[in-house]
Enzyme design. Structure first.
Site, PDB file in Angstrom:
ATOM      1  N   ARG A 221       0.877  -1.065  -0.164  1.00 13.09           N
ATOM      2  CA  ARG A 221       0.058   0.052  -0.143  1.00 13.09           C
ATOM      3  C   ARG A 221       1.009   1.106  -0.036  1.00 13.09           C
ATOM      4  O   ARG A 221       1.806   1.149   0.620  1.00 13.09           O
ATOM      5  CB  ARG A 221      -0.678   0.121   1.148  1.00 13.09           C
ATOM      6  N   GLU A 250      -3.766   7.145  -4.818  1.00  9.07           N
ATOM      7  CA  GLU A 250      -4.211   6.476  -6.189  1.00  9.07           C
ATOM      8  C   GLU A 250      -5.505   7.065  -6.867  1.00  9.07           C
ATOM      9  O   GLU A 250      -6.546   7.107  -6.008  1.00  9.07           O
ATOM     10  CB  GLU A 250      -4.387   4.752  -6.113  1.00  9.07           C
ATOM     11  N   HIS A 268      -1.439  -0.527  -9.865  1.00  7.79           N
ATOM     12  CA  HIS A 268      -1.939  -1.315  -8.714  1.00  7.79           C
ATOM     13  C   HIS A 268      -2.518  -2.756  -9.707  1.00  7.79           C
ATOM     14  O   HIS A 268      -3.563  -2.726  -9.548  1.00  7.79           O
ATOM     15  CB  HIS A 268      -2.743  -0.487  -8.048  1.00  7.79           C
TER      16      HIS A 268
HETATM   17  C1  8YV Z   1      -7.451  -5.079  -4.985  1.00  2.00           C
HETATM   18  C2  8YV Z   1      -5.447  -5.257  -3.264  1.00  2.00           C
HETATM   19  O1  8YV Z   1      -8.093  -5.371  -4.086  1.00  2.00           O
HETATM   20  O2  8YV Z   1      -6.125  -7.426  -2.618  1.00  2.00           O
HETATM   21  C3  8YV Z   1      -5.622  -6.134  -2.098  1.00  2.00           C
HETATM   22  O3  8YV Z   1      -5.361  -5.667  -1.320  1.00  2.00           O
HETATM   23  O4  8YV Z   1      -4.859  -4.560  -3.309  1.00  2.00           O
HETATM   24  C4  8YV Z   1      -5.991  -5.572  -5.000  1.00  2.00           C
HETATM   25  O5  8YV Z   1      -5.832  -7.149  -4.950  1.00  2.00           O
HETATM   26  C5  8YV Z   1      -7.661  -5.425  -6.415  1.00  2.00           C
HETATM   27  O6  8YV Z   1      -6.982  -4.390  -7.164  1.00  2.00           O
HETATM   28  C6  8YV Z   1      -9.154  -5.211  -6.455  1.00  2.00           C
HETATM   29  O7  8YV Z   1      -9.671  -3.848  -6.306  1.00  2.00           O
END
Ligand code: 8YV
Length: 303
Positions: A221, A250, A268
């Protein structure tokens, strides 16, 4: 995600909030009718949203990271929630490695060099950095961090990590502080969960501790890293480069990074393969199905 939406629609009485011209007005009028909510990193769930959903009982998060959810507010309401662990581990670790190899060997930069016609014009692409046999530091040795480490073994790397506590079942060296790990790394890969507890864990001081030949890779993150400090270190060439799949705000990418050839910028996409997104969708729906069938989530978040 289209297939997730279609599958949800086939099984549930679905109301995609993002299709509402005025989501707030829609929720004010109809929010009391919903018992379940599906969301992801892109759809924060805060106290204000929860207040619009007085009968909400379950949240299924499409993703493993749930830092966009206000866990305290959710728990205070007695709402249960699930995430999608395991199914995205390998693809996220693969992407971390793609990013690491890219920034070290200058893959994207070399590709731009060819497309620009620089090679054809007789120019030489500058020498880059060896990966195999170097020191790999991992911040956050959870499922994804471990998968990144296992891949590092294949590259003959000396692996060390920092996390909340040492882990008995791994052969890697533990550093009690992220500074100590940074100082001992040629590649520092961030794989820690986001949220208040890890905000700016990779602080200005940690970035300053990186050796000048080090690269930072972040697939976790943006909040885990002090982004302003990282940008300054890159612009001032105090570290060798960075490969980033996540950012503080983002989809905004710091403007200063766009001009740097030693930075790989990704949108991402850690879990963004057809196979993994399908598995995430399947698990999201399976959680809801299990909850509505027998009141139990398959992969509940309980910590
Ligand atoms: C997002 C992610 O969820 O799993 C996570 O924590 O950051 C990604 O897999 C994915 O981009 C769906 O929005």
């Amino acid at each position: 995600m289209r297939s997730l939406e279609a599958a949800l629609d086939a099984e549930f009485d679905l109301a995609p909030l993002w299709r509402q011209a005025d989501a707030d007005a829609f929720l004010a009028a109809q929010g009391a009718g919903f018992v379940g909510l599906v969301t992801s990193v892109w759809g924060p769930v805060d106290a204000a949203l929860l207040a619009r959903l007085p009968n909400l009982r379950v949240i299924a998060n499409f993703g493993v990271g749930y830092d966009a959810l206000d866990v305290a507010a959710i728990r205070a309401r007695g709402i249960v929630f699930s995430n999608t662990p395991d199914v995205l581990t390998d693809c996220t670790a693969d992407l971390a490695w793609a990013a690491l190899l890219d920034v070290a060997r200058g893959v994207s930069a070399a590709e731009r060099f060819v497309r620009r016609g620089d090679w054809a014009a007789g120019r030489r692409f500058p020498l880059q950095t060896r990966v195999s046999g170097k020191r790999l530091g991992i911040v956050g040795l959870g499922r994804i961090g471990r998968a990144i480490a296992r891949r590092g073994e294949g590259f003959g790397m000396r692996i060390a990590y920092h996390g909340r506590r040492p882990q008995a079942d791994v052969p890697y060296a533990y550093h009690a502080t992220p500074q100590a790990l940074a100082a001992d790394s040629d590649f520092l890969v961030i794989a820690a969960a986001g949220g208040a507890q890890t905000r700016h864990l990779v602080s200005r001081e940690v970035i300053a501790a990186l050796p000048p030949q080090a690269f930072l890779v972040n697939v976790a993150r943006g909040s885990v890293v002090d982004e302003a400090a990282l940008v300054a270190a890159l612009v001032e060439r105090r570290i060798a480069g960075a490969a980033l799949d996540v950012y503080a705000h983002e989809p905004q990418v710091p403007e200063a990074l766009l001009a740097l050839d030693n930075v790989v910028l990704l949108p991402h996409i850690g879990s963004a393969t057809r196979e993994t997104r399908q598995a995430m969708a399947d698990l999201t729906i399976a959680n809801l199905r299990a909850y509505f069938r027998d009141g139990r989530l398959l992969t509940p978040v309980t910590d």
